[in-house]
Design a protein around this motif. Sequence first.
Motif, PDB file in Angstrom:
ATOM      1  N   SER A 143       5.911  -3.216 -16.323  1.00 39.71           N
ATOM      2  CA  SER A 143       5.916  -1.747 -16.301  1.00 39.71           C
ATOM      3  C   SER A 143       6.363  -1.197 -14.956  1.00 39.71           C
ATOM      4  N   SER A 144       6.454  -2.028 -13.960  1.00 39.00           N
ATOM      5  CA  SER A 144       6.852  -1.580 -12.627  1.00 39.00           C
ATOM      6  C   SER A 144       8.280  -1.998 -12.296  1.00 39.00           C
ATOM      7  N   VAL A 145       9.142  -2.005 -13.297  1.00 40.93           N
ATOM      8  CA  VAL A 145      10.529  -2.411 -13.071  1.00 40.93           C
ATOM      9  C   VAL A 145      11.191  -1.499 -12.051  1.00 40.93           C
ATOM     10  N   SER A 146      10.957  -0.194 -12.164  1.00 40.57           N
ATOM     11  CA  SER A 146      11.571   0.721 -11.194  1.00 40.57           C
ATOM     12  C   SER A 146      11.021   0.476  -9.793  1.00 40.57           C
ATOM     13  N   LEU A 147       9.766   0.062  -9.701  1.00 38.78           N
ATOM     14  CA  LEU A 147       9.191  -0.263  -8.395  1.00 38.78           C
ATOM     15  C   LEU A 147       9.900  -1.478  -7.794  1.00 38.78           C
ATOM     16  N   LEU A 148      10.179  -2.480  -8.615  1.00 34.46           N
ATOM     17  CA  LEU A 148      10.893  -3.662  -8.132  1.00 34.46           C
ATOM     18  C   LEU A 148      12.321  -3.322  -7.720  1.00 34.46           C
ATOM     19  N   ILE A 149      12.996  -2.507  -8.518  1.00 30.29           N
ATOM     20  CA  ILE A 149      14.361  -2.099  -8.181  1.00 30.29           C
ATOM     21  C   ILE A 149      14.370  -1.304  -6.888  1.00 30.29           C
ATOM     22  N   GLY A 150      13.430  -0.358  -6.766  1.00 31.52           N
ATOM     23  CA  GLY A 150      13.338   0.437  -5.543  1.00 31.52           C
ATOM     24  C   GLY A 150      13.019  -0.414  -4.330  1.00 31.52           C
ATOM     25  N   ALA A 151      12.169  -1.421  -4.500  1.00 38.29           N
ATOM     26  CA  ALA A 151      11.829  -2.306  -3.388  1.00 38.29           C
ATOM     27  C   ALA A 151      13.042  -3.087  -2.914  1.00 38.29           C
ATOM     28  N   ALA A 152      13.849  -3.554  -3.857  1.00 40.96           N
ATOM     29  CA  ALA A 152      15.061  -4.286  -3.478  1.00 40.96           C
ATOM     30  C   ALA A 152      16.051  -3.360  -2.771  1.00 40.96           C
ATOM     31  N   GLY A 191       8.536   1.374   0.321  1.00 39.04           N
ATOM     32  CA  GLY A 191       7.851   0.124   0.639  1.00 39.04           C
ATOM     33  C   GLY A 191       8.807  -0.990   1.009  1.00 39.04           C
ATOM     34  N   GLY A 192       9.939  -1.085   0.308  1.00 44.93           N
ATOM     35  CA  GLY A 192      10.947  -2.087   0.640  1.00 44.93           C
ATOM     36  C   GLY A 192      11.566  -1.847   2.002  1.00 44.93           C
ATOM     37  N   TYR A 193      11.789  -0.572   2.321  1.00 41.19           N
ATOM     38  CA  TYR A 193      12.320  -0.225   3.644  1.00 41.19           C
ATOM     39  C   TYR A 193      11.321  -0.608   4.732  1.00 41.19           C
ATOM     40  N   LEU A 253       0.824  -1.214   0.000  1.00 32.05           N
ATOM     41  CA  LEU A 253       0.000   0.000   0.000  1.00 32.05           C
ATOM     42  C   LEU A 253       0.857   1.261   0.000  1.00 32.05           C
ATOM     43  N   TRP A 254       1.959   1.251   0.762  1.00 31.72           N
ATOM     44  CA  TRP A 254       2.897   2.379   0.751  1.00 31.72           C
ATOM     45  C   TRP A 254       3.409   2.609  -0.663  1.00 31.72           C
ATOM     46  N   MET A 255       3.787   1.531  -1.338  1.00 32.81           N
ATOM     47  CA  MET A 255       4.311   1.640  -2.697  1.00 32.81           C
ATOM     48  C   MET A 255       3.281   2.232  -3.647  1.00 32.81           C
ATOM     49  N   ILE A 256       2.063   1.742  -3.555  1.00 32.44           N
ATOM     50  CA  ILE A 256       1.007   2.212  -4.450  1.00 32.44           C
ATOM     51  C   ILE A 256       0.694   3.680  -4.208  1.00 32.44           C
ATOM     52  N   VAL A 257       0.532   4.062  -2.957  1.00 31.28           N
ATOM     53  CA  VAL A 257       0.163   5.444  -2.637  1.00 31.28           C
ATOM     54  C   VAL A 257       1.258   6.414  -3.060  1.00 31.28           C
ATOM     55  N   ILE A 258       2.511   6.107  -2.749  1.00 30.49           N
ATOM     56  CA  ILE A 258       3.601   7.019  -3.111  1.00 30.49           C
ATOM     57  C   ILE A 258       3.753   7.095  -4.624  1.00 30.49           C
ATOM     58  N   SER A 259       3.617   5.973  -5.307  1.00 27.62           N
ATOM     59  CA  SER A 259       3.706   5.985  -6.768  1.00 27.62           C
ATOM     60  C   SER A 259       2.597   6.827  -7.378  1.00 27.62           C
ATOM     61  N   LEU A 260       1.396   6.749  -6.826  1.00 28.59           N
ATOM     62  CA  LEU A 260       0.288   7.554  -7.344  1.00 28.59           C
ATOM     63  C   LEU A 260       0.463   9.038  -7.025  1.00 28.59           C
ATOM     64  N   LEU A 261       0.989   9.352  -5.851  1.00 30.25           N
ATOM     65  CA  LEU A 261       1.207  10.759  -5.496  1.00 30.25           C
ATOM     66  C   LEU A 261       2.286  11.404  -6.362  1.00 30.25           C
ATOM     67  N   LEU A 262       3.254  10.617  -6.805  1.00 29.06           N
ATOM     68  CA  LEU A 262       4.337  11.136  -7.641  1.00 29.06           C
ATOM     69  C   LEU A 262       4.130  10.770  -9.108  1.00 29.06           C
ATOM     70  N   PHE A 263       2.882  10.770  -9.563  1.00 25.00           N
ATOM     71  CA  PHE A 263       2.560  10.365 -10.926  1.00 25.00           C
ATOM     72  C   PHE A 263       3.267  11.215 -11.975  1.00 25.00           C
ATOM     73  N   PHE A 264       3.619  12.429 -11.644  1.00 25.21           N
ATOM     74  CA  PHE A 264       4.230  13.348 -12.594  1.00 25.21           C
ATOM     75  C   PHE A 264       5.726  13.085 -12.792  1.00 25.21           C
ATOM     76  N   LEU A 265       6.289  12.127 -12.077  1.00 27.81           N
ATOM     77  CA  LEU A 265       7.686  11.707 -12.232  1.00 27.81           C
ATOM     78  C   LEU A 265       7.698  10.254 -12.698  1.00 27.81           C
ATOM     79  N   PRO A 266       7.560   9.993 -13.992  1.00 27.22           N
ATOM     80  CA  PRO A 266       7.274   8.645 -14.489  1.00 27.22           C
ATOM     81  C   PRO A 266       8.152   7.509 -13.979  1.00 27.22           C
TER      82      PRO A 266
END
Length: 110
Positions: free
Chosen positions: A90-99, A38-40, A14-27
């Motif tokens: 499409s969420s490769v950066s999300l996976l990298i950030g989570a790691a 979220g990984g932290y 949920l942290w990942m989803i909310v932050i990603s949606l709030l920063l939608f303007f930074l693809p």
Amino acid sequence: MAQSQDSSIVVSALWMIVISLLLFFLPAVNGLIGGAVGGYKAGSAGRGVSAAILPSVIVGLSLWGLLASFDRPVLGFFGGLAVGLWALISSVSLLIGAAIGGVMAPDRGG
């Protein structure tokens, strides 16, 4: 001194989803930042990546369930699989950030 506990994988997702949606303007950066936070919160790289994959699985299963309710379970399976894979890729950066966030998290084990 009290030990801090890891967040659940669902809360981390949920942290990942909310932050990603709030920063939608930074693809690409939105997923990286959301994944790192979220990984932290998850506490380890493995739990962070699991939390990043969770939304893709939920979307795929939801689409299958929706189409199965209209007597199209096979179409729903392939449609859900395609959407789930698309969301995962499409969420490769999300996976990298989570790691990265999971690796940066302090050791919270006993």
